[in-house]
Write a protein that holds these residues in place. Structure first.
Motif, PDB file in Angstrom:
ATOM      1  N   GLN A   2       0.586  -0.932  -0.331  1.00 54.07           N
ATOM      2  CA  GLN A   2       0.230   0.118   0.062  1.00 54.07           C
ATOM      3  C   GLN A   2       0.970   1.303   0.256  1.00 54.07           C
ATOM      4  O   GLN A   2       0.615   2.460  -0.463  1.00 54.07           O
ATOM      5  N   VAL A   3       1.445   1.644   0.572  1.00 55.90           N
ATOM      6  CA  VAL A   3       2.746   2.060   1.274  1.00 55.90           C
ATOM      7  C   VAL A   3       3.439   2.354  -0.064  1.00 55.90           C
ATOM      8  O   VAL A   3       3.929   3.175  -1.368  1.00 55.90           O
ATOM      9  N   TYR A   4       4.025   1.726  -1.009  1.00 54.70           N
ATOM     10  CA  TYR A   4       4.868   1.428  -2.280  1.00 54.70           C
ATOM     11  C   TYR A   4       3.890   2.885  -3.354  1.00 54.70           C
ATOM     12  O   TYR A   4       3.788   3.060  -4.139  1.00 54.70           O
ATOM     13  N   ARG A   5       2.745   2.074  -2.998  1.00 49.94           N
ATOM     14  CA  ARG A   5       1.357   2.043  -4.387  1.00 49.94           C
ATOM     15  C   ARG A   5       1.510   3.560  -4.065  1.00 49.94           C
ATOM     16  O   ARG A   5       1.249   4.728  -4.800  1.00 49.94           O
ATOM     17  N   CYS A   6       1.150   3.955  -2.738  1.00 48.71           N
ATOM     18  CA  CYS A   6       1.101   5.697  -2.331  1.00 48.71           C
ATOM     19  C   CYS A   6       2.099   6.380  -2.835  1.00 48.71           C
ATOM     20  O   CYS A   6       1.890   7.356  -3.275  1.00 48.71           O
ATOM     21  N   GLY A   7       3.632   5.730  -2.695  1.00 47.54           N
ATOM     22  CA  GLY A   7       4.494   7.151  -3.341  1.00 47.54           C
ATOM     23  C   GLY A   7       4.822   6.579  -4.940  1.00 47.54           C
ATOM     24  O   GLY A   7       4.981   7.948  -5.357  1.00 47.54           O
ATOM     25  N   ASN A   8       4.715   6.003  -5.606  1.00 45.64           N
ATOM     26  CA  ASN A   8       3.929   5.387  -6.837  1.00 45.64           C
ATOM     27  C   ASN A   8       3.278   6.402  -7.079  1.00 45.64           C
ATOM     28  O   ASN A   8       3.252   6.792  -8.291  1.00 45.64           O
ATOM     29  N   GLY A  52      -0.373  18.355  -0.569  1.00 47.76           N
ATOM     30  CA  GLY A  52      -1.077  19.720   0.662  1.00 47.76           C
ATOM     31  C   GLY A  52      -0.495  18.375   1.548  1.00 47.76           C
ATOM     32  O   GLY A  52      -0.487  19.221   2.918  1.00 47.76           O
ATOM     33  N   ASP A  53      -1.715  17.967   1.235  1.00 50.33           N
ATOM     34  CA  ASP A  53      -1.909  16.827   2.299  1.00 50.33           C
ATOM     35  C   ASP A  53      -1.800  15.301   1.970  1.00 50.33           C
ATOM     36  O   ASP A  53      -3.278  14.519   2.487  1.00 50.33           O
ATOM     37  N   TRP A  54      -1.265  15.083   1.719  1.00 49.17           N
ATOM     38  CA  TRP A  54      -1.013  13.422   1.094  1.00 49.17           C
ATOM     39  C   TRP A  54      -0.448  12.670   1.877  1.00 49.17           C
ATOM     40  O   TRP A  54       0.681  12.444   2.727  1.00 49.17           O
ATOM     41  N   HIS A  55      -1.525  11.690   2.886  1.00 51.21           N
ATOM     42  CA  HIS A  55      -1.163  10.923   4.096  1.00 51.21           C
ATOM     43  C   HIS A  55      -2.570   9.871   3.963  1.00 51.21           C
ATOM     44  O   HIS A  55      -2.919   9.728   3.104  1.00 51.21           O
ATOM     45  N   PRO A  56      -1.903   8.682   4.543  1.00 47.40           N
ATOM     46  CA  PRO A  56      -2.693   7.009   4.748  1.00 47.40           C
ATOM     47  C   PRO A  56      -4.001   7.430   4.344  1.00 47.40           C
ATOM     48  O   PRO A  56      -4.953   6.814   3.637  1.00 47.40           O
ATOM     49  N   TRP A  57      -4.755   7.719   4.509  1.00 48.46           N
ATOM     50  CA  TRP A  57      -6.355   7.982   4.640  1.00 48.46           C
ATOM     51  C   TRP A  57      -6.629   9.281   3.748  1.00 48.46           C
ATOM     52  O   TRP A  57      -7.761   9.395   3.804  1.00 48.46           O
ATOM     53  N   ASN A  58      -5.620   9.686   3.102  1.00 49.12           N
ATOM     54  CA  ASN A  58      -6.862  10.505   2.149  1.00 49.12           C
ATOM     55  C   ASN A  58      -6.374   9.542   0.894  1.00 49.12           C
ATOM     56  O   ASN A  58      -6.399  10.823  -1.159  1.00 49.12           O
ATOM     57  N   VAL A  59      -6.582   8.279   0.484  1.00 48.84           N
ATOM     58  CA  VAL A  59      -6.840   7.382  -0.760  1.00 48.84           C
ATOM     59  C   VAL A  59      -7.492   6.382   0.014  1.00 48.84           C
ATOM     60  O   VAL A  59      -7.313   5.746   1.045  1.00 48.84           O
ATOM     61  N   LEU A  60      -8.314   6.102  -1.552  1.00 50.14           N
ATOM     62  CA  LEU A  60      -8.987   4.722  -1.263  1.00 50.14           C
ATOM     63  C   LEU A  60      -8.238   3.965  -1.853  1.00 50.14           C
ATOM     64  O   LEU A  60      -8.428   3.754  -2.950  1.00 50.14           O
ATOM     65  N   PHE A  61      -8.179   2.376  -1.315  1.00 43.23           N
ATOM     66  CA  PHE A  61      -8.260   1.501  -2.176  1.00 43.23           C
ATOM     67  C   PHE A  61      -8.848   0.412  -2.262  1.00 43.23           C
ATOM     68  O   PHE A  61     -10.133   0.336  -1.681  1.00 43.23           O
TER      69      PHE A  61
END
Length: 332
Positions: free
Chosen positions: A127-133, A211-220
């Motif tokens: 998940q974090v890899y995909r967030c970075g990508n 500006g607010d890129w964190h784990p809870w601002n993406v849905l998988f």
């Protein structure tokens, strides 16, 4: 009603929750069916995010704080369109029946989006890899955009916001009754920003950042792919290292933060030599923001005490030789 409007104008951070009649009018205005149930708030520090069920489906009513501006919302609309053209999965608000990107209610901007569900963030390496990508793709998709309006409020630790926060703390000193803490905030500010300046942080190329890129601002989705990016209130021009640093700041308390950080940065891809040197300082700036802006909340004295206990040790760690080395070692 006039008293309410006046209060909302005077207190931009004051949250407003629409009543049943107002929600029914919004349903009509956005043509989303008749209201069936009001299911409650979904969270949000400044904005109200209210989930509702209608005869057509489930939706979220977003009532912005008084800090949102029309010019920034229109810029957001333009940028989201660009992101969609580049196949970046963003959750876009619905238009009103007259084609507007937002409506207004008691001096507050209102937007409505479909309610979407996803797989919860579980802090996995994938998940974090995909967030970075995806963050790298986000930055690249908007790399040619010129200046955009700066939001009236965001988590981006600009010189202006940090100095304004400290000024406000000093101004409120006799009410906060914590002059030693305020002096300590000033010391930490000087220490962090001096290192940022010495490494020429302000010379980094600026791009459009989330500006607010964190784990809870993406849905998988169930394949661990990112289904939607959420929350674009803080879109602005800034150093791309801020989005990277802010994500790393949000996972700082996870037990496996080292592995998570490595996978996130691997997903993002190569950083410049300057960005690598500045990364620990950029994370420290994210911490510093919450110290300097303690003056902007309802109870600044309590907020300052709480933030000092959390942020000060982490800032000092990041500025130490050991801290800098640990952060830089996350980059393969």
């Amino acid at each position: 009603m006039d008293c309410l409007l006046e209060q909302l104008k005077k207190e931009p951070m004051l949250r407003y929750i629409p009543n049943k009649n107002e929600i029914e009018k919004l349903c009509e205005q956005y043509k989303i069916g008749e209201l069936v149930t009001i299911d409650g708030e979904l969270g949000g520090l400044f904005n109200v995010n209210l989930k509702i069920n209608t005869t057509i489906g489930n939706y979220v009513i977003r009532v912005h704080s008084g800090l949102s501006s029309e010019i920034h919302l229109l810029a957001e609309k333009h940028l989201l369109k660009k992101l969609i053209e580049q196949d970046i999965p963003v959750l876009t608000p619905l238009n009103t029946t007259n084609g507007s990107y937002f409506s207004t209610l008691h001096n507050r901007f209102v937007q409505i989006t479909p309610f979407v569900q996803g797989i919860p963030f579980i802090f996995s390496n994938e998940q974090v890899y995909r967030c970075g990508n995806l963050l790298k793709k986000f930055h690249n998709a908007l790399i040619r955009e010129e200046e955009i309006p700066t939001p009236n409020w965001s988590n981006y630790p600009s010189h202006r916001v940090l100095k304004q926060g400290i000024y406000q703390l000093v101004k409120l000193q006799r009410y906060i009754h914590e002059p030693p803490l305020i002096t300590e905030v000033e010391r930490l500010y000087e220490k962090v920003m001096n290192e940022w300046s010495c490494l020429n942080g302000d010379s980094l190329k600026k791009v459009v950042i989330h500006g607010d890129w964190h784990p809870w601002n993406v849905l998988f989705n169930d394949k661990n792919e990112i289904k939607y990016i959420l929350d674009f209130d803080f879109l602005q021009k800034g150093e791309r290292i801020h989005d990277i640093a802010y994500f790393l700041w949000t996972i700082r308390n996870e037990k496996n933060k080292k592995k998570l950080g490595e996978h996130f940065l691997k997903g993002y891809g190569p950083l410049t030599t300057s960005e690598i040197e500045l990364l620990p300082i950029a994370i420290a700036r994210a911490s510093l923001f919450f110290l300097c802006t303690a003056s902007f909340v309802a109870n600044p004295g309590r907020e300052l005490n709480e933030q000092m206990q959390v942020q000060k040790p982490y800032i000092e760690y990041l500025l130490s030789d050991n801290g800098k080395t640990s952060i830089k070692q996350l980059i393969n």
